[in-house]
Design an enzyme around this catalytic site. Structure first.
Site, short mmCIF file in Angstrom:
data_model
loop_
_atom_site.label_atom_id
_atom_site.label_comp_id
_atom_site.label_asym_id
_atom_site.label_seq_id
_atom_site.Cartn_x
_atom_site.Cartn_y
_atom_site.Cartn_z
CG HIS A 66 -1.49 6.27 -2.92
ND1 HIS A 66 -1.22 5.10 -3.00
CD2 HIS A 66 -1.73 6.71 -1.49
CE1 HIS A 66 -1.31 4.55 -2.01
NE2 HIS A 66 -1.59 5.35 -0.92
CD GLU A 124 -3.93 7.43 1.59
OE1 GLU A 124 -4.55 6.39 1.96
OE2 GLU A 124 -2.69 7.48 0.97
NE ARG A 134 5.40 -2.46 -1.37
CZ ARG A 134 4.93 -3.44 -2.17
NH1 ARG A 134 5.80 -4.14 -2.76
NH2 ARG A 134 3.69 -3.72 -2.27
CG HIS A 145 1.57 7.86 2.66
ND1 HIS A 145 1.26 8.47 1.37
CD2 HIS A 145 0.83 6.74 2.69
CE1 HIS A 145 0.60 7.45 0.75
NE2 HIS A 145 0.14 6.51 1.63
#
Length: 310
Positions: free
Chosen positions: A99, A116, A194, A174
């Site tokens: 991200h 996050e 992605r 991740h």
């Protein structure tokens, strides 16, 4: 002000399972059920209020009607509702992804970036996840390994157990892998780049899209930082402060931030300002800012989240 019980937006992705329905009491038609967005004002999946005067309306509509005072003073620096909280059930591996940070995301995607954290709720034996790189690599090697399908050879594969915490700043490559259920607290963003998806195809029979050029620009090509001082909290960032609460106790909801209570285990009730709301495993509650002391009753285990560093 009332305690709001929330109904999540439900998301079905090919890697999801059935544990959120079977174990977390999610009444969602989607199969498989991959994610439930438990606290969300994001347009891609707003959560809905199920009790009180605002039943049937979204959390965003409630905030618009009541004013930003229900969010607290720490939220005033954010143009949009700052966080999003999810349950995620990974029956299969998620794609390897990254991200962007706020600057890159606002410039390219016109929404905020995504830092996050993951709190592991369930983990099958031998479960693991990918968390950054084993060693520093170049952009050229990153591109080459994506093209050759050898990227996992240089990723940091970490064994996972129930109760583990992973703090994932924007830019960290991740992937949640199979056999894991997590609670995720993140910035309110739905921007994902992605880079590897195990050759899977989507519902249309076509390979799912990759975002290699974007990922190369924003990924930190080095091992992740693994040591943080969260000041006694489970996690703490500029966007969220998170704690685990267990058993009967009180928690203060002051004027600085609303309080999100995500029930991880047990059954009981939350009382505040003379109001009591029953809750059980899987429930999500929103307590407006400046509601004072809230009492947790029963054998609850709760993830409590506020906005801002506290």
């Amino acid at each position: 002000m009332p305690i709001l019980k929330l109904k999540p937006a439900c998301k079905s992705y090919l890697w999801g399972g059935d544990r959120l329905k079977a174990e977390y009491h999610k009444d969602c038609p989607q199969t498989p059920l991959a994610e439930t967005w438990e606290l969300s004002c994001h347009p891609d999946g707003p959560s809905e209020i199920v009790n009180g005067t605002f039943a049937g309306r979204t959390l965003r509509e409630y905030i618009a009607a009541m004013g930003k005072r229900v969010l607290g003073s720490n939220c005033q620096v954010f143009g949009e509702f700052p966080i999003l909280i999810k349950f995620i059930d990974a029956r299969d591996n998620l794609s390897i992804q990254v991200h962007p940070n706020n600057m890159d995301a606002l410039e390219q995607e016109h929404q905020y970036g995504k830092t996050e954290m993951w709190y592991v709720l369930e983990a099958e034996p031998d479960a693991f996840l990918y968390y950054g790189f084993q060693k520093k690599i170049s952009r050229e090697e990153f591109r080459r390994r994506i093209a050759e399908n050898t990227l996992t050879e240089v990723l940091n594969a970490v064994p996972v157990h129930k109760g583990d915490l992973f703090y994932i700043p924007a830019g960290t490559l991740h992937a949640i892998c199979k056999g894991i259920v997590i609670a995720e607290i993140q910035q309110s963003s739905n921007v994902t780049y992605r880079v590897y998806d195990y050759g899977r195809v989507g519902a249309d029979g076509q390979p799912r899209a990759l975002h290699v050029d974007q990922a190369v620009e924003v990924t930190k090509l080095e091992p992740p930082r693994t040591s943080y001082n969260f000041g006694g909290h489970l996690a703490r960032s500029a966007y969220f402060t998170v704690d685990v609460l267990e058993g009967a106790q009180t928690v203060l909801c002051d004027e600085e931030s609303f309080l999100s209570l995500l029930v991880l285990e047990g059954e009981g009730a939350v009382s505040c300002e003379g109001e009591q709301v029953a809750c059980r495993k899987g429930d999500s509650l929103f307590v407006p800012a400046d509601s004072g002391l809230c009492a947790l009753e029963g054998d609850l285990r709760v993830l409590a989240t506020r906005v801002g560093t506290i």
